[in-house]
Every structure is written in structure tokens, then in C-alpha cells.
Design a protein around this motif. Structure first.
Motif, PDB file in Angstrom:
ATOM      1  N   ALA A 170      -7.239   3.147   0.329  1.00  0.00           N
ATOM      2  CA  ALA A 170      -5.988   3.038   0.936  1.00  0.00           C
ATOM      3  C   ALA A 170      -5.848   3.534   2.266  1.00  0.00           C
ATOM      4  O   ALA A 170      -5.285   2.815   3.205  1.00  0.00           O
ATOM      5  CB  ALA A 170      -4.730   3.472  -0.126  1.00  0.00           C
ATOM      6  N   TYR A 198      -7.992   1.289   4.610  1.00  0.00           N
ATOM      7  CA  TYR A 198      -7.386   0.197   4.863  1.00  0.00           C
ATOM      8  C   TYR A 198      -6.289   0.330   5.850  1.00  0.00           C
ATOM      9  O   TYR A 198      -6.278  -0.341   6.794  1.00  0.00           O
ATOM     10  CB  TYR A 198      -6.899  -0.341   3.649  1.00  0.00           C
ATOM     11  CG  TYR A 198      -6.086  -1.717   3.754  1.00  0.00           C
ATOM     12  CD1 TYR A 198      -7.053  -2.979   3.879  1.00  0.00           C
ATOM     13  CD2 TYR A 198      -4.766  -1.814   3.921  1.00  0.00           C
ATOM     14  CE1 TYR A 198      -6.294  -4.175   4.161  1.00  0.00           C
ATOM     15  CE2 TYR A 198      -4.167  -3.151   4.092  1.00  0.00           C
ATOM     16  CZ  TYR A 198      -5.039  -4.284   4.025  1.00  0.00           C
ATOM     17  OH  TYR A 198      -4.335  -5.466   4.514  1.00  0.00           O
ATOM     18  N   LEU A 258      -8.066  -3.751  -0.181  1.00  0.00           N
ATOM     19  CA  LEU A 258      -6.771  -3.484  -0.799  1.00  0.00           C
ATOM     20  C   LEU A 258      -7.188  -3.729  -2.326  1.00  0.00           C
ATOM     21  O   LEU A 258      -6.649  -2.926  -3.117  1.00  0.00           O
ATOM     22  CB  LEU A 258      -5.745  -4.429  -0.445  1.00  0.00           C
ATOM     23  CG  LEU A 258      -4.147  -3.721  -0.749  1.00  0.00           C
ATOM     24  CD1 LEU A 258      -4.127  -2.447  -0.462  1.00  0.00           C
ATOM     25  CD2 LEU A 258      -3.392  -4.964  -0.098  1.00  0.00           C
ATOM     26  N   GLY A 287       0.915  -4.188  -7.047  1.00  0.00           N
ATOM     27  CA  GLY A 287      -0.241  -4.784  -6.038  1.00  0.00           C
ATOM     28  C   GLY A 287      -0.661  -5.979  -6.675  1.00  0.00           C
ATOM     29  O   GLY A 287      -0.827  -6.700  -5.806  1.00  0.00           O
ATOM     30  N   THR A 325       0.706  -1.268  -0.088  1.00  0.00           N
ATOM     31  CA  THR A 325       0.061   0.037   0.093  1.00  0.00           C
ATOM     32  C   THR A 325       0.760   1.281  -0.071  1.00  0.00           C
ATOM     33  O   THR A 325       0.575   2.255  -0.605  1.00  0.00           O
ATOM     34  CB  THR A 325      -0.935   0.101   1.078  1.00  0.00           C
ATOM     35  OG1 THR A 325      -1.814  -1.318   1.177  1.00  0.00           O
ATOM     36  CG2 THR A 325      -1.793   1.102   0.958  1.00  0.00           C
TER      37      THR A 325
END
Length: 452
Positions: A328, A331, A284, A390, A226
Motif C-alpha cells: 500500500a 503504491y 493494489l 477493496g 487504499t
């Protein structure tokens, strides 16, 4: 009140939301005015100067990440925000006064931008972390998304109002008016009912070190990914003041054209924030998809031939940007141990905002050398690279697999609380008085209540 706006049932959050909205409108007015002043009044359309101004403003969060996060965890966040918000208001008054008296120069603007950056370095982690002091853990994701909606509502209104004020009353008064809007945030903080705030989880003995936030993130591969995506976005993708101002000049537009581009970006941003507020959890994989879509939209924007077409694509760019940022941020907030949340958020803000000093001068130089379209393409490539990183983590982690019904899904819900215990960061026992003895991140298989 349920669904999208459920966090507004909390009195303290209503006060916070209203105060932040007014203050953010002023901040976006000032941001629009500052970039335009540097580009047209203090220089002769020098995009590199705009980049260095941004670097001065966003550099301190990177340098002061450890200190600012420790301050956010150590001190009363309400009192801390009263100090930082007052400091930011006074700096706005200073800029406005210097512009009105004709004493402002580019070096002075750079110095004041550095001062704003220092104040924001202390302010940002406390402002992010106080959300979980105001609402419960179950409402945290929704509150973060509504914060983003407030920010982007202001982003929709502020640039348009700021550009009109630039033409109507001049740049100096825009900064003075922004200083006045800080009064809304200060009032909101003072009106909060302290007895209704969530009890804060204090760091256990031995967990107060500045390095604990970094150690915690290092033990969480999901957070590392992240942070990497946030770095690429902050450094190369989100240099919108450079993109918008140089493209406005490219299309032969004045300050009103620049303000319109910022506002169209905000239309999509607001839509992205409201959609995120509808989600029960920050996931995510949503952030990964959003950052990849951002990269694609940036490449499309770089190829648009007309001003209105570019403005239309900016709506989609804004939507993808805020979908990534809100997801993000949510999270990080909802999966981080409360005892180190301030320090982790400080690191996150340092990566997001502090990467600007690295990327903004590069983007500005690219715009000067090869034109703004080339600079926008660099931002698009950065977004696609972030998505690929990612995706590679998802595939490598083994958590993405084909379901029985077809399609792909994660093996575990990555938004559930994660506890990390290392020999260097002792943790308090959780509510069932057990401690997870492991040196790697282990997603818990059931939700355990946390005090936020």
C-alpha cells in the motif's frame, strides 16, 4: 547488485538504510519498554491505559496531517529530519531520566507520548518522501520495500533486546540507550551526498495549499480505497502492543514472553518485506489479498490454546501485515504526483497512524471487558472488512475481468503513473509538455518519466 537489494547500489540509500536500521532497533526497544512500563509499572495491568498511551502518541499525525505534509513538500527534508530526529532523541532521554529517578507517572507519560506523537507527525511524511529524493522512480518501489525490511529487521531484534534489557538494567536505561541509537540516523543524513539526490519537483504556482493533498486523493478512487483499508488496519487491526502484552499476561508470561511475541511477529514481517522487495511494482490487488489474509490469521490467533501456538500464528500475522503495508505504501508513493507527494503521504500516515487513537482505546477496553482474544477477533474482522471493500471496488471499477487464458486479471496495470488535473489544482506539464484535462483519475497507457 540486482534483484531484491538493487536500491543498495545507491550510496545515499546505503547510508539511509544502515542508519534507519540502527535507529529502528532502538525505537522498537523503546516501544516494548513503554508498553510494558504502562501495563506493569504505572498501572495494574490496565490495557485501556496502554491504549490511551498509544492514542496520545499516534493522534498528532491525524490532527497535523495537512501541516506536516506541507512542511515535507516545502522544506529541505534532510534538514527537517535532523531537527525531528534530535527532538525524538531528547524525549527518550527525558523518559529514561524520569524513570530512573522514580518521578514518572501515568499522566506524565501521556504528556510525553503526545510530544513524541507531534515530533513523529512532522518526521513521518518527510521520512517517507525522502526515499524518492534518494533513488530514481524505477527504484522507488524496491527502496520502499527495503525500508520496510529494515524496519522489520529492527522489529525482530528490538523487542527481544528490549525485553532482555528490561530484566537486566531496568526500563529507564532502555530509553537512554534508544536515545543513543538516533545518532546513527543523524550520521547517515549528514553523510549523504547532496549532489546525488534526485531533483525535486516543486509545486507550481497555486499548488502549495494544504488542502491540495486531500483534493488529489479525493479525485483518485484507487487511493481512497487504499486509505480506507489503511484506516481499518490502523484503527483495529494493528494494535499489536495491546495484543502481545495482554496475551503474554494471559499465558502467564513475563517481559521476556512479551518480547518473544513481538519478535515472532517480526519474523513474518521481515519475510513479507523481503518478498515485496522482489516485486517490480506495488500492485493494489496484492494489498487487498494481504489484508484479507491478515483478518483470517487474526481469527486463528484468537483461538490458539497455547503460548507457542499463538507465537507461531504471529509469524503469519506479521507476514500478512507487512505485505499489506509495504504494498500500500509503495503504491501510494509510486503513483502520486511528485508535486503533492509529501502532502498525500502525510494524509496516508495520518490515516494509518492517526486512526490508532480511535481504535486503540476501543481495543484496550474490549480486552479489559471480554479478554484479549475478543480484542484480537475485532482486529481480524476489521481486516476481512477491509479486503471486502477493496474487492468491491475492483469489481465495481470494471478493471477486473476474466482473461483469455482463464482466471481473473486487471484490465490495466494500476501501478502506472496517474495524472489528475482539476480546476482547483493546476499541475505542471509533464515531460512531453502535455496536460491531461480531466477531473477524474485516468491511468496513462504508457510510462512517462517523472522526476522523483
Amino acid at each position: 547488485m540486482t534483484g531484491m537489494f538493487r536500491s543498495l547500489r545507491v550510496f545515499n540509500y546505503r547510508m539511509w538504510f544502515a542508519g534507519a536500521l540502527v535507529s529502528n532497533v532502538g525505537t522498537w526497544m523503546q516501544s516494548t519498554a513503554q508498553d510494558w512500563v504502562v501495563l506493569t509499572e504505572l498501572t495494574n495491568h490496565d490495557a485501556t491505559a496502554v491504549g490511551f498511551t498509544m492514542a496520545c502518541q499516534f493522534g498528532p499525525p491525524l490532527v497535523l496531517a495537512g501541516v506536516s505534509g506541507w512542511i515535507a513538500d516545502r522544506f529541505d527534508r534532510q534538514k527537517l529530519l535532523l531537527v525531528t530526529q534530535t527532538a525524538l532523541a531528547l524525549l527518550s532521554v527525558l523518559i529514561g531520566t524520569l524513570l530512573l529517578t522514580g518521578l514518572m507517572t501515568l499522566p506524565i507519560m501521556l504528556v510525553i507520548a503526545l510530544g513524541v506523537g507531534i515530533a513523529n507527525a512532522i518526521d513521518s511524511p518527510a521520512r517517507q518522501a525522502i526515499v524518492t529524493d534518494i533513488v530514481s522512480r524505477e527504484q522507488a518501489s524496491n527502496a520502499v520495500a527495503l525500508n520496510s525490511a529494515s524496519f522489520n529487521m529492527a522489529r525482530l531484534i528490538g523487542p527481544a533486546v528490549g525485553s532482555l534489557l528490561l530484566l537486566a538494567v531496568g526500563s529507564g536505561w532502555v530509553f537512554i540507550i534508544n536515545a543513543a541509537t538516533f545518532g546513527a540516523m543523524l550520521t547517515a543524513i549528514l553523510l549523504m551526498r547532496r549532489h546525488e539526490l534526485q531533483p525535486r519537483k516543486r509545486s507550481a504556482k497555486g499548488t502549495g495549499r494544504l488542502s491540495d493533498g486531500a483534493r488529489y486523493v479525493w479525485g483518485r478512487p484507487d487511493l481512497l480505497v487504499t486509505f480506507i483499508m489503511a484506516f481499518l488496519m490502523g484503527a483495529f487491526g494493528m494494535n499489536f502492543p495491546i495484543f502481545a502484552s495482554t496475551m503474554a499476561v494471559e499465558f502467564g508470561r513475563d517481559a521476556d514472553g512479551y518480547g518473544l511475541l513481538s519478535s515472532t511477529l517480526a519474523i513474518g514481517s521481515l519475510a513479507g518485506a523481503l518478498l515485496a522487495a522482489r516485486r517490480a511494482r506495488a500492485r493494489l490487488r496484492v494489498a487487498i489479498v494481504a489484508v484479507g489474509a491478515f483478518g483470517v490469521m487474526q481469527l486463528v490467533a484468537a483461538m490458539t490454546p497455547a503460548y507457542l501456538a499463538y507465537a507461531a500464528v504471529c509469524v503469519l500475522v506479521g507476514f500478512c501485515t507487512v505485505s499489506f503495508l509495504t504494498t500500500a505504501n509503495g503504491y501510494v508513493q509510486t503513483t502520486t504526483d511528485p508535486a503533492v507527494r509529501g502532502r498525500v503521504l502525510a494524509l496516508y500516515m495520518a490515516v494509518m497512524m492517526g486512526s490508532t487513537p480511535i481504535g486503540a482505546p476501543i481495543i484496550g477496553a474490549v480486552a479489559d471487558a471480554w479478554g484479549p482474544r475478543s480484542a484480537i477477533m475485532v482486529g481480524g474482522v476489521a481486516g476481512i472488512a477491509a479486503a471486502l471493500i477493496g474487492l468491491a471496488w475492483l469489481l465495481g471499477s470494471g478493471r477486473l475481468h476474466r482473461s483469455d487464458r482463464g482466471g481473473m486479471r486487471l484490465a490495466l496495470d494500476e501501478t502506472r503513473p496517474i495524472s489528475i488535473i482539476t480546476t482547483t489544482i493546476p499541475q505542471r506539464p509533464s515531460t512531453d509538455d502535455t496536460i491531461v484535462q480531466t477531473t477524474t483519475a485516468q491511468p496513462e497507457l504508457k510510462d512517462r518519466p517523472e522526476r522523483q
